[in-house]
Scaffold this motif. Sequence first.
Motif, short mmCIF file in Angstrom:
data_model
loop_
_atom_site.label_atom_id
_atom_site.label_comp_id
_atom_site.label_asym_id
_atom_site.label_seq_id
_atom_site.Cartn_x
_atom_site.Cartn_y
_atom_site.Cartn_z
N ASP A 42 0.83 -1.21 0.00
CA ASP A 42 0.00 0.00 0.00
C ASP A 42 0.87 1.26 0.00
N GLU A 43 1.92 1.27 0.81
CA GLU A 43 2.79 2.43 0.90
C GLU A 43 3.51 2.69 -0.42
N ALA A 44 3.94 1.63 -1.10
CA ALA A 44 4.63 1.79 -2.38
C ALA A 44 3.70 2.39 -3.43
N PHE A 45 2.48 1.89 -3.52
CA PHE A 45 1.53 2.43 -4.50
C PHE A 45 1.16 3.87 -4.16
N LEU A 46 1.00 4.16 -2.89
CA LEU A 46 0.69 5.53 -2.49
C LEU A 46 1.82 6.48 -2.88
N LEU A 47 3.04 6.03 -2.77
CA LEU A 47 4.20 6.83 -3.13
C LEU A 47 4.16 7.27 -4.59
N PHE A 48 3.58 6.42 -5.44
CA PHE A 48 3.51 6.72 -6.87
C PHE A 48 2.14 7.25 -7.30
N GLY A 49 1.36 7.76 -6.35
CA GLY A 49 0.13 8.46 -6.70
C GLY A 49 -1.09 7.59 -6.92
N PHE A 50 -1.06 6.32 -6.49
CA PHE A 50 -2.21 5.44 -6.66
C PHE A 50 -3.18 5.58 -5.49
N GLU A 51 -4.42 5.19 -5.74
CA GLU A 51 -5.42 5.06 -4.70
C GLU A 51 -5.89 3.60 -4.67
N ARG A 52 -6.01 3.07 -3.49
CA ARG A 52 -6.47 1.68 -3.38
C ARG A 52 -7.96 1.59 -3.69
N ASN A 53 -8.34 0.62 -4.51
CA ASN A 53 -9.74 0.36 -4.79
C ASN A 53 -10.27 -0.57 -3.72
N ASN A 54 -10.90 -0.01 -2.70
CA ASN A 54 -11.34 -0.81 -1.56
C ASN A 54 -12.45 -1.79 -1.91
N ASN A 55 -13.07 -1.61 -3.06
CA ASN A 55 -14.12 -2.55 -3.48
C ASN A 55 -13.54 -3.88 -3.95
#
Length: 342
Positions: A315-328
């Motif tokens: 999660d931290e790596a994706f957040l670092l590159f501007g992603f948002e987690r799709n909680n669905n």
Amino acid sequence: MFSIQQLKTRFGPYIVHKCCILRRYSILTKHDTIKVRRATLDDYDNVIAMRDPKELYGGYDPLPDTYKMIVESPTTVAYVATVNEKPEGVACASLIDDGKTVGMFGLRVSAKYHGCRLTRKLFNHIETVSHGTALQFVGCTYGTVSRKFASGFYIKCSDNVMSKKTDQYLTNSKKIADSLMFSKRNSTSAHVININHLKVLFSSYILCRHLFPGGRLLKYWLIYRIHPSNIPLIMNKRTRAVASCLHQPNNALITIGTYAYSFKGLVYNLDVYGNTDANFSEHLYLHLKEIVCLVEDKICFEIVIPDETPNKGIDEAFLLFGFERNNNSNQFRVDAWESSAK
């Protein structure tokens, strides 16, 4: 008495009203002619029209982009189930594991004939033409996996050969470009690998034991045994593989990404093997460098990881590159089922 919500769950192929239940699909009769044959390029419009691509896979349906490649590939074949000569169902198959396994994927039936034997017809046909070869099906299900549904309805097998969790992360190409420019990193541990690297890796018993403890590798809805004959099938022109710490088996990490275009944008399927604690962000960086020039709009990263892999670092790596987690997507699971050769 069932509640309205319970009725909707129990009777999926039906429209539920407070007073009655009305079937919304057509019913096949004895006068309808059902056949299964090889799919052709001329079937494209009918195959894609079976289901609205805006609704399948949350709008990230890859088939409109990959259908031509599947039909023209020397290693895959597509079959259509026709009702009165019109294609109403499709399934694809690939011969893998040095010819010992037929992997089935891309299954769909038109909404009109949902639940009307077409799925069974397709699977029975592939089972017949496989001439006793082991059959494999990989499914993505929501919530609790139904063993009876997956093994009994599809390929009549009892072996669940792989089970993993999957998550989605969403962004767009501008955010990726900005994050890559901001990070300005040169990977010191991770590096892109090619077919020759994978051959060396597959020949290492110690590495394979750590990276692929089940003796299999999942890549974009097919499960491959760790066999040299599978390497050219794994490493196609839309695939990028990244490795790190291969000299330290306990810390080794392999990530394999494959992309396709969809109605909503680019979908990138990332299969992960090994220790994600230290170098996952460097792997992600190298995958993003590959795809940033491929699309001008939305990007969906679909990551498939073992159950025991912690989500925090990912999660931290994706957040670092501007992603948002799709909680669905966090209740989806990938399960692979395989029958034994007859």
